[in-house]
Design a protein around this motif. Structure first.
Motif, short mmCIF file in Angstrom:
data_model
loop_
_atom_site.label_atom_id
_atom_site.label_comp_id
_atom_site.label_asym_id
_atom_site.label_seq_id
_atom_site.Cartn_x
_atom_site.Cartn_y
_atom_site.Cartn_z
N ASP A 17 0.84 -1.20 0.00
CA ASP A 17 0.00 0.00 0.00
C ASP A 17 0.87 1.25 0.00
O ASP A 17 2.10 1.18 0.17
CB ASP A 17 -0.92 -0.02 1.22
CG ASP A 17 -2.32 0.46 0.87
OD1 ASP A 17 -2.44 1.37 0.01
OD2 ASP A 17 -3.29 -0.06 1.45
N LYS A 19 0.86 5.61 1.10
CA LYS A 19 0.25 6.82 1.66
C LYS A 19 1.08 8.01 1.20
O LYS A 19 2.30 8.04 1.43
CB LYS A 19 0.22 6.76 3.19
CG LYS A 19 -0.44 7.99 3.83
CD LYS A 19 -0.56 7.82 5.33
CE LYS A 19 -1.15 9.06 5.99
NZ LYS A 19 -2.48 9.43 5.47
N GLY A 73 -6.97 -3.92 0.36
CA GLY A 73 -6.74 -2.52 0.68
C GLY A 73 -8.00 -1.70 0.46
O GLY A 73 -9.11 -2.22 0.51
N ALA A 74 -7.81 -0.43 0.22
CA ALA A 74 -8.93 0.47 -0.03
C ALA A 74 -9.56 0.16 -1.38
O ALA A 74 -9.19 -0.80 -2.06
CB ALA A 74 -8.48 1.92 0.07
N ASP A 75 -10.50 0.99 -1.80
CA ASP A 75 -11.30 0.69 -2.99
C ASP A 75 -10.61 1.07 -4.28
O ASP A 75 -9.87 2.07 -4.35
CB ASP A 75 -12.63 1.47 -2.92
CG ASP A 75 -13.46 1.09 -1.72
OD1 ASP A 75 -13.39 -0.08 -1.30
OD2 ASP A 75 -14.20 1.96 -1.21
N ASP A 77 -10.83 2.81 -7.83
CA ASP A 77 -11.59 3.97 -8.31
C ASP A 77 -12.39 3.54 -9.54
O ASP A 77 -11.81 3.24 -10.59
CB ASP A 77 -10.64 5.10 -8.66
CG ASP A 77 -11.36 6.42 -8.93
OD1 ASP A 77 -12.53 6.36 -9.38
OD2 ASP A 77 -10.76 7.48 -8.73
N ARG A 90 -14.06 4.71 -1.16
CA ARG A 90 -12.89 5.40 -0.59
C ARG A 90 -11.67 4.90 -1.36
O ARG A 90 -11.06 3.90 -1.00
CB ARG A 90 -12.76 5.11 0.90
CG ARG A 90 -13.95 5.56 1.73
CD ARG A 90 -14.05 7.09 1.75
NE ARG A 90 -15.18 7.55 2.54
CZ ARG A 90 -16.39 7.83 2.05
NH1 ARG A 90 -16.62 7.67 0.74
NH2 ARG A 90 -17.36 8.25 2.83
N MET A 92 -8.21 3.87 -3.09
CA MET A 92 -6.81 3.75 -2.69
C MET A 92 -6.00 4.86 -3.35
O MET A 92 -6.47 5.48 -4.32
CB MET A 92 -6.26 2.38 -3.07
CG MET A 92 -6.20 2.10 -4.56
SD MET A 92 -5.51 0.46 -4.97
CE MET A 92 -6.72 -0.65 -4.30
N ASP A 93 -4.83 5.12 -2.85
CA ASP A 93 -4.00 6.16 -3.44
C ASP A 93 -3.77 5.85 -4.91
O ASP A 93 -3.48 4.71 -5.28
CB ASP A 93 -2.64 6.22 -2.71
CG ASP A 93 -1.84 7.44 -3.11
OD1 ASP A 93 -1.30 7.43 -4.24
OD2 ASP A 93 -1.76 8.38 -2.31
N GLU A 97 -2.83 2.36 -7.15
CA GLU A 97 -3.72 1.75 -8.14
C GLU A 97 -3.05 1.69 -9.51
O GLU A 97 -3.19 0.69 -10.23
CB GLU A 97 -5.05 2.50 -8.23
CG GLU A 97 -6.00 1.83 -9.21
CD GLU A 97 -7.45 2.24 -9.04
OE1 GLU A 97 -8.23 1.95 -9.97
OE2 GLU A 97 -7.81 2.83 -8.01
N HIS A 181 -15.48 -5.94 3.45
CA HIS A 181 -15.58 -5.31 2.13
C HIS A 181 -16.99 -4.80 1.89
O HIS A 181 -17.97 -5.36 2.40
CB HIS A 181 -15.19 -6.30 1.03
CG HIS A 181 -16.05 -7.52 0.96
ND1 HIS A 181 -16.98 -7.72 -0.02
CD2 HIS A 181 -16.11 -8.62 1.77
CE1 HIS A 181 -17.58 -8.89 0.17
NE2 HIS A 181 -17.07 -9.45 1.24
#
Length: 257
Positions: A17, A19, A73-75, A77, A90, A92-93, A97, A181
């Motif tokens: 991941d 940030k 991880g996050a979603d 896009d 939300r 992911m960065d 992605e 999820h």
């Protein structure tokens, strides 16, 4: 352990991941320890890769691994696949992605053995021609909870196909897996089949039907702290599958020589 034993272990690439930097902190890449610990415990050598935006670099790195683990991880896009951005998403960065999409495309091209978890499975499905539900609560209003904001180890039951890797690992009886999820697979990509669902029909695992590509995807999280010994067997089966393929390949090369 001897050096020969270490060299015989398959090398497994793992994405991580990201940030972005803010005014007070630098940007950093990071990875939940359960992923690399599970690969190591199963008999693989984990190699953690930072986000990359250069296709040539991605290709070069993949020359040196025997398999790959795409993490959760996050979603994703949805705008990257031509859909509207839902209010629940939300993302992911974008640096991660971009890198993940390059990785999955190259992994698919090479038919590199792949274990894809959570968002990793969702990306695999999208990249291969499937699509996603963007928010289970709206798209499947009768579904059981698949996410508890107050319990990261939330679990629900699972129904598995017995003639599959997941079925072989988890077996019969009541199976409970860790779930967190709000997006899920809608249409399954060509070349894959569903091998596990939640009690509400939500897809929780897919596997490749292609003879030349060993792939397992789980929406649930076998690497998390609440995972059972059965969950961990998924990593062991993945590593064993890669080792068996390497032995078969080496034998074929020996016969040709």
């Amino acid at each position: 352990m001897s050096s020969e034993a270490v060299l015989s272990k398959p090398i497994i690439g793992i994405n991580c991941d990201f940030k972005a930097a803010d005014r007070n902190k630098p940007g950093f890449a990071y990875l939940a320890s359960g992923y690399f610990q599970s690969i190591s415990a199963a008999g693989g050598i984990p190699i953690v890769l930072p986000p990359m935006d250069d296709p040539a670099m991605v290709s070069n790195v993949l020359d040196h691994v025997d398999g790959f683990l795409m993490i959760g991880g996050a979603d994703l896009d949805p705008r990257n696949d031509g859909f509207m951005l839902h209010s629940s998403v939300r993302p992911m960065d974008p640096i991660r992605e971009t890198s993940d999409r390059l990785l999955v495309a190259e992994i698919a091209e090479r038919r590199l053995p792949l274990l894809a978890i959570g968002a990793g499975m969702q990306l695999l499905n999208v990249q291969q021609g499937g699509n996603l539900f963007l928010h289970i609560k709206e798209d499947l209003p009768t579904a059981v909870p698949h996410l508890d904001p107050h319990d990261p180890n939330h679990r629900h039951t699972l129904e598995v196909a017995s003639d599959s890797l997941v079925g072989r690992v988890l077996g019969d009886g009541e199976i409970r897996v860790s779930s967190r999820h709000h997006m899920a697979i809608d249409e399954v990509a060509p070349g894959f089949r569903v091998t596990a669902r939640g009690p509400d029909g939500v897809i929780e695992a897919i596997e490749s039907e292609m003879m030349d590509w060993f792939v397992v995807g789980t929406q649930f999280h076998p690497e998390c702290a609440a995972a059972s010994a059965l969950d961990v067997r998924i990593f062991e089966e993945f590593i064993e599958g890669i080792c068996a393929a390497k032995v078969e390949q080496d034998e074929s090369l020996r016969l040709v020589a």
